[in-house]
Design an enzyme around this catalytic site. Structure first.
Site, PDB file in Angstrom:
ATOM      1  N   ASP A 147       0.474   4.272   3.199  1.00  0.00           N
ATOM      2  CA  ASP A 147       1.285   3.633   2.153  1.00  0.00           C
ATOM      3  C   ASP A 147       2.112   4.651   1.367  1.00  0.00           C
ATOM      4  O   ASP A 147       2.994   4.263   0.597  1.00  0.00           O
ATOM      5  CB  ASP A 147       0.358   2.918   1.164  1.00  0.00           C
ATOM      6  CG  ASP A 147       0.338   1.416   1.369  1.00  0.00           C
ATOM      7  OD1 ASP A 147       1.394   0.859   1.698  1.00  0.00           O
ATOM      8  OD2 ASP A 147      -0.729   0.818   1.169  1.00  0.00           O
ATOM      9  N   GLN A 180      -5.440  -2.302  -0.042  1.00  0.00           N
ATOM     10  CA  GLN A 180      -4.552  -3.331  -0.582  1.00  0.00           C
ATOM     11  C   GLN A 180      -4.645  -3.365  -2.107  1.00  0.00           C
ATOM     12  O   GLN A 180      -5.728  -3.383  -2.677  1.00  0.00           O
ATOM     13  CB  GLN A 180      -4.908  -4.703   0.026  1.00  0.00           C
ATOM     14  CG  GLN A 180      -3.989  -5.834  -0.396  1.00  0.00           C
ATOM     15  CD  GLN A 180      -2.543  -5.683   0.084  1.00  0.00           C
ATOM     16  OE1 GLN A 180      -2.272  -5.067   1.114  1.00  0.00           O
ATOM     17  NE2 GLN A 180      -1.605  -6.215  -0.676  1.00  0.00           N
ATOM     18  N   LYS A 236      -0.459  -8.039   7.981  1.00  0.00           N
ATOM     19  CA  LYS A 236      -0.353  -6.632   8.402  1.00  0.00           C
ATOM     20  C   LYS A 236      -1.186  -6.409   9.661  1.00  0.00           C
ATOM     21  O   LYS A 236      -0.760  -5.737  10.598  1.00  0.00           O
ATOM     22  CB  LYS A 236      -0.823  -5.707   7.272  1.00  0.00           C
ATOM     23  CG  LYS A 236       0.160  -5.659   6.094  1.00  0.00           C
ATOM     24  CD  LYS A 236      -0.402  -4.951   4.868  1.00  0.00           C
ATOM     25  CE  LYS A 236       0.560  -5.075   3.684  1.00  0.00           C
ATOM     26  NZ  LYS A 236       0.070  -4.468   2.445  1.00  0.00           N
TER      27      LYS A 236
HETATM   28  N1  GUN Z   1       0.321  -4.624  -2.857  1.00  0.00           N
HETATM   29  C1  GUN Z   1       1.612  -4.997  -2.982  1.00  0.00           C
HETATM   30  N2  GUN Z   1       2.404  -4.228  -2.211  1.00  0.00           N
HETATM   31  C2  GUN Z   1       1.586  -3.361  -1.583  1.00  0.00           C
HETATM   32  C3  GUN Z   1       1.822  -2.324  -0.650  1.00  0.00           C
HETATM   33  O1  GUN Z   1       2.947  -2.028  -0.228  1.00  0.00           O
HETATM   34  N3  GUN Z   1       0.717  -1.664  -0.233  1.00  0.00           N
HETATM   35  C4  GUN Z   1      -0.530  -1.966  -0.672  1.00  0.00           C
HETATM   36  N4  GUN Z   1      -1.546  -1.235  -0.232  1.00  0.00           N
HETATM   37  N5  GUN Z   1      -0.770  -2.902  -1.544  1.00  0.00           N
HETATM   38  C5  GUN Z   1       0.286  -3.607  -1.991  1.00  0.00           C
END
Ligand code: GUN
Length: 286
Positions: free
Chosen positions: A121, A98, A54
């Site tokens: 998110d 995350q 990311k």
């Molecule tokens: N863990 C798995 N998918 C995601 C996501 O889309 N965002 C975040 N923050 N954590 C994740």
């Protein structure tokens, strides 16, 4: 029928190219770049890889990333303090915590601590509520990317029967809301659903988000359906696979996403888009 492959990697690349231009325009207009705050708690190797990807993607399109690491032993108060710092930091327009968090931390409480205006998110209950009532807000990245992939087929979503397998807050529930928002008839299936194969067989659109390797069988799929596979699983031999038995499903589907190279790249592209849109909303509200 042999399915056409929906090339998520190529579609995500186009999205990132368009975003790079929009980020450049934003940066020139406002004199600062959009910024994403990234918080990683613990030492889960998969999460570390996701977070690194990311951040690399941010850099490539000109978005600043601000990274904070905390050990698996971090307390709720320590995580909250970092979220508070990022909430107050004007360089940060989106915050990504995350998931999953290490055991013992209250995920919902931490997600709700993120300011809803910085919720890149789209997991804050306010943004989940906005999505449910059809008001503009942050939309979770994976389901948002799935909508782009479905739209890339050129098929009408309106009136189609969409079957979503999985009811997580991250994918299944927001996916159902987005499809409903486009006037699909939506069925949400989960581990207690009876006669799952018969339900899936009604889907003009099938979105599989269960996290179980190849559990959706090819002969469940309606001829000509659009099949979107959100799963990324490892087989016992270490190779990657989705939630759908790809080879068999591709014999019947009209369109199908591969794993890897389908939904995964779109999630990151949508995170970048959400961060830019957050920065634009903030800049325009001044
Ligand atoms: N863990 C798995 N998918 C995601 C996501 O889309 N965002 C975040 N923050 N954590 C994740």
């Amino acid at each position: 029928m042999t399915a056409q492959i929906i090339d998520g990697k190529a579609i995500a690349k186009q999205c990132r190219k368009a975003l790079k231009g929009r980020v450049k325009e934003f940066t020139e207009q406002y004199g600062h770049a959009p910024g994403l705050g990234v918080i990683l708690v613990g030492d889960d190797p998969a999460s570390a890889v996701y977070v690194r990807n990311k951040e690399k993607a941010c850099e490539k399109v000109g978005i600043n990333s601000f990274h904070r690491d905390l050990p698996a032993t971090a307390t709720q108060e320590q995580v909250a303090a970092i979220i508070d710092e990022m909430n107050a930091d004007d360089r940060v327009h989106g915050i990504l915590l995350q998931l999953p968090l290490p055991k013992g931390l209250d995920e919902q409480a931490m997600l709700a601590r993120i300011h809803p205006d910085k919720d890149a998110d789209g997991f804050h209950p306010i943004n989940a509520g906005y999505l449910a009532v059809g008001k503009e807000g942050y939309v979770p990245c994976t389901p948002k990317g799935v909508m782009t992939l479905i739209e890339s087929t050129g098929q009408s979503i309106e009136g189609a029967h969409a079957v979503v397998i999985g009811r997580s807050n991250i994918v299944g529930k927001p996916q159902a809301q987005l499809l409903l928002g486009k006037n699909a008839t939506v069925t949400v299936c989960h581990s207690r659903t009876r006669n799952l194969p018969e339900v899936v067989a009604q889907g003009d659109i099938v979105v599989a988000a269960v996290g179980r390797p190849e559990m959706v069988k090819g002969d469940w799929i309606k001829e000509g359906a659009i099949v979107i596979d959100v799963g990324i699983n490892r087989r016992d031999d270490g190779t990657l696979c989705g939630d759908v038995d790809y080879d068999a499903a591709a014999e019947r589907a009209g369109w199908i996403t591969p794993v890897p190279g389908g939904v995964g790249p779109m999630t990151i592209a949508m995170l970048l888009e959400n961060t830019l849109e957050g920065a634009i909303r903030k800049a325009e509200s001044r």
